[in-house]
Design a protein around this motif. Structure first.
Motif, mmCIF file in Angstrom:
data_model
loop_
_atom_site.group_PDB
_atom_site.id
_atom_site.type_symbol
_atom_site.label_atom_id
_atom_site.label_comp_id
_atom_site.label_asym_id
_atom_site.label_seq_id
_atom_site.Cartn_x
_atom_site.Cartn_y
_atom_site.Cartn_z
ATOM 1 N N LEU A 118 -6.409 27.014 7.197
ATOM 2 C CA LEU A 118 -6.165 26.267 8.427
ATOM 3 C C LEU A 118 -6.044 24.768 8.153
ATOM 4 C CD1 LEU A 118 -8.743 28.147 10.678
ATOM 5 C CD2 LEU A 118 -6.253 28.403 10.735
ATOM 6 N N LEU A 119 -6.750 24.299 7.132
ATOM 7 C CA LEU A 119 -6.737 22.874 6.784
ATOM 8 C C LEU A 119 -5.426 22.442 6.140
ATOM 9 C CD1 LEU A 119 -8.152 20.105 6.182
ATOM 10 C CD2 LEU A 119 -8.989 21.169 4.052
ATOM 11 N N GLN A 120 -4.828 23.287 5.326
ATOM 12 C CA GLN A 120 -3.738 22.875 4.443
ATOM 13 C C GLN A 120 -2.538 22.237 5.148
ATOM 14 O OE1 GLN A 120 -2.854 26.022 1.633
ATOM 15 N NE2 GLN A 120 -4.976 26.088 0.947
ATOM 16 N N PRO A 121 -2.032 22.771 6.264
ATOM 17 C CA PRO A 121 -0.874 22.101 6.904
ATOM 18 C C PRO A 121 -1.184 20.670 7.338
ATOM 19 C CG PRO A 121 -1.143 24.333 7.737
ATOM 20 C CD PRO A 121 -2.369 24.042 6.929
ATOM 21 N N SER A 122 -2.354 20.461 7.971
ATOM 22 C CA SER A 122 -2.731 19.108 8.410
ATOM 23 C C SER A 122 -3.013 18.210 7.215
ATOM 24 C CB SER A 122 -3.965 19.174 9.314
ATOM 25 O OG SER A 122 -3.689 19.882 10.499
ATOM 26 N N LEU A 123 -3.643 18.770 6.182
ATOM 27 C CA LEU A 123 -3.959 17.992 4.984
ATOM 28 C C LEU A 123 -2.691 17.512 4.290
ATOM 29 C CD1 LEU A 123 -6.038 16.942 2.946
ATOM 30 C CD2 LEU A 123 -5.979 19.188 1.838
ATOM 31 N N LYS A 124 -1.674 18.361 4.252
ATOM 32 C CA LYS A 124 -0.405 17.989 3.627
ATOM 33 C C LYS A 124 0.192 16.767 4.322
ATOM 34 C CE LYS A 124 4.062 19.934 2.250
ATOM 35 N NZ LYS A 124 4.933 21.135 2.274
ATOM 36 N N HIS A 125 0.156 16.749 5.662
ATOM 37 C CA HIS A 125 0.680 15.608 6.409
ATOM 38 C C HIS A 125 -0.180 14.364 6.176
ATOM 39 C CE1 HIS A 125 3.745 17.936 8.359
ATOM 40 N NE2 HIS A 125 2.869 18.741 8.954
ATOM 41 N N ALA A 126 -1.507 14.536 6.124
ATOM 42 C CA ALA A 126 -2.398 13.391 5.907
ATOM 43 C C ALA A 126 -2.175 12.772 4.533
ATOM 44 C CB ALA A 126 -3.857 13.836 6.053
ATOM 45 N N LEU A 127 -1.959 13.601 3.525
ATOM 46 C CA LEU A 127 -1.715 13.085 2.171
ATOM 47 C C LEU A 127 -0.375 12.369 2.093
ATOM 48 C CD1 LEU A 127 -3.062 16.056 0.026
ATOM 49 C CD2 LEU A 127 -4.094 13.804 0.296
ATOM 50 N N LYS A 128 0.629 12.884 2.796
ATOM 51 C CA LYS A 128 1.928 12.190 2.825
ATOM 52 C C LYS A 128 1.775 10.838 3.515
ATOM 53 C CE LYS A 128 6.305 12.014 1.958
ATOM 54 N NZ LYS A 128 6.772 11.932 0.551
ATOM 55 N N PHE A 129 0.984 10.804 4.579
ATOM 56 C CA PHE A 129 0.713 9.554 5.291
ATOM 57 C C PHE A 129 0.002 8.565 4.375
ATOM 58 C CE2 PHE A 129 -1.883 7.092 8.402
ATOM 59 C CZ PHE A 129 -0.828 6.524 9.110
ATOM 60 N N SER A 130 -0.966 9.065 3.580
ATOM 61 C CA SER A 130 -1.671 8.208 2.621
ATOM 62 C C SER A 130 -0.723 7.675 1.556
ATOM 63 C CB SER A 130 -2.809 8.994 1.943
ATOM 64 O OG SER A 130 -3.815 9.320 2.858
ATOM 65 N N GLU A 131 0.190 8.544 1.106
ATOM 66 C CA GLU A 131 1.164 8.133 0.091
ATOM 67 C C GLU A 131 2.051 7.014 0.618
ATOM 68 O OE1 GLU A 131 4.912 10.018 -2.470
ATOM 69 O OE2 GLU A 131 3.774 11.271 -1.092
ATOM 70 N N LEU A 132 2.538 7.156 1.857
ATOM 71 C CA LEU A 132 3.392 6.126 2.446
ATOM 72 C C LEU A 132 2.619 4.826 2.648
ATOM 73 C CD1 LEU A 132 5.297 8.301 5.079
ATOM 74 C CD2 LEU A 132 6.204 7.366 2.946
ATOM 75 N N ASN A 133 1.352 4.944 3.075
ATOM 76 C CA ASN A 133 0.520 3.752 3.251
ATOM 77 C C ASN A 133 0.300 3.032 1.933
ATOM 78 O OD1 ASN A 133 0.055 3.487 5.966
ATOM 79 N ND2 ASN A 133 -1.773 4.740 5.982
ATOM 80 N N SER A 134 0.080 3.823 0.871
ATOM 81 C CA SER A 134 -0.165 3.197 -0.428
ATOM 82 C C SER A 134 1.074 2.443 -0.915
ATOM 83 C CB SER A 134 -0.570 4.258 -1.462
ATOM 84 O OG SER A 134 0.521 5.104 -1.787
ATOM 85 N N MET A 135 2.262 2.942 -0.571
ATOM 86 C CA MET A 135 3.492 2.241 -0.951
ATOM 87 C C MET A 135 3.609 0.912 -0.194
ATOM 88 S SD MET A 135 6.030 5.546 -0.986
ATOM 89 C CE MET A 135 7.536 4.590 -1.165
ATOM 90 N N VAL A 136 3.190 0.903 1.060
ATOM 91 C CA VAL A 136 3.242 -0.315 1.867
ATOM 92 C C VAL A 136 2.306 -1.375 1.307
ATOM 93 C CG1 VAL A 136 2.663 -1.270 4.144
ATOM 94 C CG2 VAL A 136 3.948 0.861 3.979
ATOM 95 N N TYR A 137 1.164 -0.944 0.763
ATOM 96 C CA TYR A 137 0.125 -1.869 0.323
ATOM 97 C C TYR A 137 0.165 -2.167 -1.174
ATOM 98 C CZ TYR A 137 -2.129 -1.599 4.890
ATOM 99 O OH TYR A 137 -2.396 -1.706 6.229
ATOM 100 N N LYS A 138 1.138 -1.648 -1.893
ATOM 101 C CA LYS A 138 1.213 -1.887 -3.340
ATOM 102 C C LYS A 138 2.250 -2.955 -3.677
ATOM 103 C CE LYS A 138 -0.493 2.387 -5.422
ATOM 104 N NZ LYS A 138 -0.152 3.571 -6.212
ATOM 105 N N ASP A 139 1.915 -3.786 -4.654
ATOM 106 C CA ASP A 139 2.869 -4.753 -5.176
ATOM 107 C C ASP A 139 3.965 -3.995 -5.921
ATOM 108 O OD1 ASP A 139 3.781 -7.431 -6.051
ATOM 109 O OD2 ASP A 139 3.175 -6.704 -8.021
ATOM 110 N N TYR A 140 5.202 -4.301 -5.613
ATOM 111 C CA TYR A 140 6.334 -3.528 -6.153
ATOM 112 C C TYR A 140 6.438 -3.617 -7.672
ATOM 113 C CZ TYR A 140 8.844 -7.901 -6.932
ATOM 114 O OH TYR A 140 9.221 -9.132 -7.399
#
Length: 297
Positions: free
Chosen positions: A125-147
């Motif tokens: 039951l966790l996996q579908p929501s977790l997949k979206h949360a991890l993608k959200f974390s990945e996108l956030n990390s790109m926003v906050y990282k020096d290129y």
């Protein structure tokens, strides 16, 4: 029906016979599943989602020490100091996607086969929501990282220093700020080209990352200006980090070849000091040190 050997099974205060007989039917009811899905879909923030999941585990089974680790997120929650027994689950996403991560449970008592099955059902039951949360974390990390250097950027610094000051207001654990820039960086670019200059910036970012603790943060604000947040911090923390940075510079063949050096400035947070004031104090200290270094040449 499936028979599972289980010599020490105990659940809800009742001991099992030598063999526990499980039906292929799920242990969680439809109502439980709906409650779980509703709870997990409340937030895409990984920390909040995992806290909600830990509460569900505690209500359906019992409290555990829980740790989740993946390429784009980490979560840890301790409920008990004793952790004699450990159970790991690899969470796989559907299709050809890579593994979502590893969930680890720790407990003072053994895990039962019923608990294993309940955890597996909760993970599905966790996996579908977790997949979206991890993608959200990945996108956030790109926003906050020096290129260029892949460390924190100015936006991430602004957010992190705000939270660090808030935490120091509550806990009084100590907070220090280091501002650093590279000495004679323009001549490096002019003499060797901007490609070499980028290599130097990357090498220095790696030096700083290796020189700090896991509780500290390093950022590139732009150009050759870097910042380190030390928390918790004591009066000797700055000196220790400076010494480690000098040692790491000596180990780096590129920086050693270029006779690389950097200047430091620092400040210590006190009650009532704003983020801007803390940075200005460290920045002024940096320029004082640079002026003293020039005077002694």
């Amino acid at each position: 029906m499936e028979s599972i050997p289980n010599k020490e099974y105990s659940y809800a205060g009742t001991k099992s016979p030598l063999f526990t007989v499980f039906s292929s039917e799920p242990l969680l009811s439809t109502k439980d599943k709906l409650l779980t899905l509703e709870t997990l879909q409340k937030s895409l923030d990984l920390k909040e989602m995992m806290e909600n999941f830990a509460s569900l585990v505690a209500s359906f089974i019992r409290p555990f020490n829980i740790r989740f680790q993946s390429a784009f997120g980490f979560f840890s929650l301790s409920k008990s100091q004793q952790s004699n027994f450990t159970r790991n689950f690899n969470l796989d996403s559907a299709g050809l996607s890579p593994r979502l991560g590893t969930m680890t449970y720790q407990s003072a008592t053994p895990f039962t086969t019923t608990e294993d099955k309940l955890l597996s059902e909760l993970h599905q039951l966790l996996q579908p929501s977790l997949k979206h949360a991890l993608k959200f974390s990945e996108l956030n990390s790109m926003v906050y990282k020096d290129y260029l250097t892949n460390i924190g950027n100015r936006a991430y610094y602004d957010e992190t220093i705000f939270h660090a000051i808030e935490q120091s207001n509550r806990t009084n654990l100590g907070l220090s700020l280091m501002v650093l820039d590279i000495n004679k960086f323009k001549p490096i670019n002019d003499t060797y080209g901007h490609s070499k200059g980028d290599q130097v910036l990357n090498a220095f970012a790696q030096v700083l990352t290796k020189s700090i603790r896991t509780s500290d943060f390093v950022f590139r604000l732009g150009g050759d200006e870097f910042v380190i947040i030390l928390q918790p911090s004591t009066p000797c923390s700055i000196a220790k980090v400076q010494q480690r940075i000098k040692q790491e510079i000596e180990k780096n063949s590129l920086l050693k070849e270029l006779n690389f050096s950097a200047s430091f400035g620092f400040s210590h947070w006190e009650i009532g000091t704003s983020a801007a004031q803390l940075f200005d104090q460290a920045d002024q200290h940096l320029y004082q040190n640079k002026a003293l270094a020039r005077a002694h040449r």
